[in-house]
Scaffold this motif. Sequence first.
Motif, PDB file in Angstrom:
ATOM      1  N   ILE A  68      -2.290   3.602  -0.059  1.00  0.00           N
ATOM      2  CA  ILE A  68      -2.417   4.261   1.233  1.00  0.00           C
ATOM      3  C   ILE A  68      -3.461   5.366   1.220  1.00  0.00           C
ATOM      4  CG2 ILE A  68      -0.588   5.973   0.893  1.00  0.00           C
ATOM      5  CD1 ILE A  68      -1.196   3.895   4.082  1.00  0.00           C
ATOM      6  N   ASN A  69      -3.616   6.046   0.096  1.00  0.00           N
ATOM      7  CA  ASN A  69      -4.600   7.136   0.002  1.00  0.00           C
ATOM      8  C   ASN A  69      -6.044   6.631   0.007  1.00  0.00           C
ATOM      9  OD1 ASN A  69      -2.598   9.087  -0.077  1.00  0.00           O
ATOM     10  ND2 ASN A  69      -2.491   9.116  -2.310  1.00  0.00           N
ATOM     11  N   ASP A  70      -6.223   5.309  -0.133  1.00  0.00           N
ATOM     12  CA  ASP A  70      -7.568   4.747  -0.065  1.00  0.00           C
ATOM     13  C   ASP A  70      -8.088   4.662   1.372  1.00  0.00           C
ATOM     14  OD1 ASP A  70      -7.549   4.347  -2.814  1.00  0.00           O
ATOM     15  OD2 ASP A  70      -6.751   2.312  -2.649  1.00  0.00           O
ATOM     16  N   LEU A  71      -7.209   4.861   2.347  1.00  0.00           N
ATOM     17  CA  LEU A  71      -7.593   4.767   3.756  1.00  0.00           C
ATOM     18  C   LEU A  71      -8.108   6.110   4.255  1.00  0.00           C
ATOM     19  CD1 LEU A  71      -4.475   2.800   5.074  1.00  0.00           C
ATOM     20  CD2 LEU A  71      -6.748   1.857   4.626  1.00  0.00           C
ATOM     21  N   THR A 115     -11.498   6.923   9.469  1.00  0.00           N
ATOM     22  CA  THR A 115     -12.120   5.823  10.204  1.00  0.00           C
ATOM     23  C   THR A 115     -11.339   4.520  10.008  1.00  0.00           C
ATOM     24  OG1 THR A 115     -14.312   6.844   9.994  1.00  0.00           O
ATOM     25  CG2 THR A 115     -14.237   4.497  10.526  1.00  0.00           C
ATOM     26  N   ASP A 116     -10.909   4.275   8.768  1.00  0.00           N
ATOM     27  CA  ASP A 116     -10.080   3.092   8.513  1.00  0.00           C
ATOM     28  C   ASP A 116      -8.834   3.117   9.393  1.00  0.00           C
ATOM     29  OD1 ASP A 116     -11.696   2.014   6.472  1.00  0.00           O
ATOM     30  OD2 ASP A 116     -10.745   3.279   4.966  1.00  0.00           O
ATOM     31  N   LEU A 117      -8.187   4.256   9.440  1.00  0.00           N
ATOM     32  CA  LEU A 117      -6.955   4.381  10.222  1.00  0.00           C
ATOM     33  C   LEU A 117      -7.219   4.188  11.714  1.00  0.00           C
ATOM     34  CD1 LEU A 117      -5.363   7.405   8.341  1.00  0.00           C
ATOM     35  CD2 LEU A 117      -4.521   5.050   8.340  1.00  0.00           C
ATOM     36  N   GLN A 118      -8.365   4.674  12.197  1.00  0.00           N
ATOM     37  CA  GLN A 118      -8.720   4.464  13.610  1.00  0.00           C
ATOM     38  C   GLN A 118      -8.904   2.981  13.900  1.00  0.00           C
ATOM     39  OE1 GLN A 118     -12.154   7.184  13.681  1.00  0.00           O
ATOM     40  NE2 GLN A 118     -11.162   8.245  15.380  1.00  0.00           N
ATOM     41  N   ILE A 119      -9.566   2.275  12.988  1.00  0.00           N
ATOM     42  CA  ILE A 119      -9.789   0.837  13.170  1.00  0.00           C
ATOM     43  C   ILE A 119      -8.461   0.090  13.177  1.00  0.00           C
ATOM     44  CG2 ILE A 119     -10.764  -1.239  12.108  1.00  0.00           C
ATOM     45  CD1 ILE A 119     -13.048   0.569  11.041  1.00  0.00           C
ATOM     46  N   ILE A 120      -7.613   0.397  12.200  1.00  0.00           N
ATOM     47  CA  ILE A 120      -6.307  -0.277  12.112  1.00  0.00           C
ATOM     48  C   ILE A 120      -5.483   0.016  13.360  1.00  0.00           C
ATOM     49  CG2 ILE A 120      -4.164  -0.488  10.793  1.00  0.00           C
ATOM     50  CD1 ILE A 120      -5.812   0.365   8.306  1.00  0.00           C
ATOM     51  N   ARG A 121      -5.544   1.252  13.833  1.00  0.00           N
ATOM     52  CA  ARG A 121      -4.782   1.619  15.032  1.00  0.00           C
ATOM     53  C   ARG A 121      -5.228   0.801  16.237  1.00  0.00           C
ATOM     54  NH1 ARG A 121      -2.072   1.774  18.546  1.00  0.00           N
ATOM     55  NH2 ARG A 121      -1.027   3.479  19.662  1.00  0.00           N
ATOM     56  N   ALA A 134       0.827  -1.210   0.000  1.00  0.00           N
ATOM     57  CA  ALA A 134       0.000   0.000   0.000  1.00  0.00           C
ATOM     58  C   ALA A 134       0.860   1.259   0.000  1.00  0.00           C
ATOM     59  CB  ALA A 134      -0.929   0.005   1.209  1.00  0.00           C
ATOM     60  N   PHE A 135       2.085   1.151   0.544  1.00  0.00           N
ATOM     61  CA  PHE A 135       3.031   2.264   0.536  1.00  0.00           C
ATOM     62  C   PHE A 135       3.937   2.238  -0.699  1.00  0.00           C
ATOM     63  CE2 PHE A 135       2.312   1.580   5.144  1.00  0.00           C
ATOM     64  CZ  PHE A 135       2.034   2.866   5.557  1.00  0.00           C
ATOM     65  N   SER A 141      -9.148  -6.030   3.987  1.00  0.00           N
ATOM     66  CA  SER A 141      -8.493  -7.296   3.689  1.00  0.00           C
ATOM     67  C   SER A 141      -8.590  -7.635   2.211  1.00  0.00           C
ATOM     68  CB  SER A 141      -9.118  -8.422   4.523  1.00  0.00           C
ATOM     69  OG  SER A 141      -8.930  -8.206   5.899  1.00  0.00           O
ATOM     70  N   GLU A 142      -9.769  -7.432   1.637  1.00  0.00           N
ATOM     71  CA  GLU A 142      -9.975  -7.748   0.222  1.00  0.00           C
ATOM     72  C   GLU A 142      -9.083  -6.909  -0.683  1.00  0.00           C
ATOM     73  OE1 GLU A 142     -14.124  -7.081  -0.258  1.00  0.00           O
ATOM     74  OE2 GLU A 142     -14.709  -8.857   0.908  1.00  0.00           O
ATOM     75  N   LYS A 143      -8.801  -5.678  -0.275  1.00  0.00           N
ATOM     76  CA  LYS A 143      -7.939  -4.794  -1.065  1.00  0.00           C
ATOM     77  C   LYS A 143      -6.463  -4.936  -0.695  1.00  0.00           C
ATOM     78  CE  LYS A 143     -11.275  -1.113  -2.100  1.00  0.00           C
ATOM     79  NZ  LYS A 143     -11.528   0.354  -2.023  1.00  0.00           N
ATOM     80  N   TYR A 144      -6.153  -5.896   0.172  1.00  0.00           N
ATOM     81  CA  TYR A 144      -4.766  -6.135   0.618  1.00  0.00           C
ATOM     82  C   TYR A 144      -4.140  -4.882   1.216  1.00  0.00           C
ATOM     83  CZ  TYR A 144      -5.367 -10.295  -2.245  1.00  0.00           C
ATOM     84  OH  TYR A 144      -5.839 -11.471  -2.787  1.00  0.00           O
ATOM     85  N   LEU A 145      -4.955  -4.088   1.893  1.00  0.00           N
ATOM     86  CA  LEU A 145      -4.455  -2.866   2.526  1.00  0.00           C
ATOM     87  C   LEU A 145      -3.899  -3.140   3.922  1.00  0.00           C
ATOM     88  CD1 LEU A 145      -7.207  -0.378   1.350  1.00  0.00           C
ATOM     89  CD2 LEU A 145      -4.753  -0.053   1.022  1.00  0.00           C
ATOM     90  N   VAL A 146      -4.267  -4.271   4.510  1.00  0.00           N
ATOM     91  CA  VAL A 146      -3.777  -4.607   5.839  1.00  0.00           C
ATOM     92  C   VAL A 146      -3.297  -6.052   5.855  1.00  0.00           C
ATOM     93  CG1 VAL A 146      -5.206  -2.962   7.114  1.00  0.00           C
ATOM     94  CG2 VAL A 146      -6.087  -5.258   6.631  1.00  0.00           C
ATOM     95  N   HIS A 147      -2.441  -6.329   6.805  1.00  0.00           N
ATOM     96  CA  HIS A 147      -1.959  -7.700   7.024  1.00  0.00           C
ATOM     97  C   HIS A 147      -2.097  -8.007   8.504  1.00  0.00           C
ATOM     98  CE1 HIS A 147       1.597 -10.736   7.156  1.00  0.00           C
ATOM     99  NE2 HIS A 147       0.439 -11.359   7.055  1.00  0.00           N
ATOM    100  N   PHE A 148      -2.915  -9.014   8.811  1.00  0.00           N
ATOM    101  CA  PHE A 148      -3.076  -9.473  10.185  1.00  0.00           C
ATOM    102  C   PHE A 148      -2.084 -10.613  10.413  1.00  0.00           C
ATOM    103  CE2 PHE A 148      -7.478  -8.244   8.826  1.00  0.00           C
ATOM    104  CZ  PHE A 148      -7.522  -7.042   9.516  1.00  0.00           C
TER     105      PHE A 148
END
Length: 307
Positions: free
Chosen positions: A149-152, A155-161, A66-67, A193-200
Amino acid sequence: MLEKHSYIVDASDLQLSKLLLINSRQSYREMAESLGISINSVHKRVQNLIDSGIIQKFRTNISLGAFSGIQVIIFGKTSLFSLNILKRNLVRDNRYYWVTFGAGNLVYIGAYLHSIDELSEVVAFAKNAADLSEVIVGIGPSFPIPGKINDLDKTDLQIIRELQYDSRKKASEISSIIGISAKTINKRISILSEKYLVHFTIDWIPNKKSDILAYLHLTIEDDYTPAQIESQINASYGENNVYCMQFSNLPNFLFSVWWVDSFEKLSKLRESIQSINGIKQIEINMMYDGVILETWRDKFLHDSIKL
């Protein structure tokens, strides 16, 4: 500080660890079905892996893709005798995410680059910080990522945080903190997850146990590819192979991480792996200490919430 208790790890624990490394947010039921064991057994095994210090965190990262970032592994011989000294040297630059010490003064350092333009600087800093010689640098492969990264949004960032250091945190807990419904949170997590923006994933440190963590350097014959060898390893040795890593700049090299319970088992595995068509040479390095470091990816989340 409480001492980590002794725990005998078996093949199911390794497979469970691999599932959590790939997606630490999946349910106990999903993992139980994948492993063919009970949900209660999965729960107990996870807790034992936590108590023994093998699983240190359930972590959520914004994906490196994403970066448009790049992963590199730097390895070579060090003159340093202490992981703490090397850690203290490396944390002056927040591009280094992982370091492991091994037998024969071998050290592995992982780094996240914003772009390939940083490669020379990052390698030079690592060589100086670890006093490295005989250095090899592996550049991780690039993968197409549909999300950036600009897709976040905020609210997305709060959830990820909220998930950053506890990827298994329930949506209902996050809801009470950021003030939106659990249903909306779960929906956003699915989209991320579907957009592969995060990794758990997990912070996984198996060297806290008495089992053997071995890093294998596999030299590949010219008529074969690392991908072909990796496929054979996964099919035949998944019980002990944690993961393999290919490098875009080393077409005849495959890096492979193995977890075994005895030197006898490792010796037999080496003989067996050597028989795989396409492998020219195997070098085994025993690892005995390691640490995961905070990076600019973690800092980005902290800074974004302050805005």
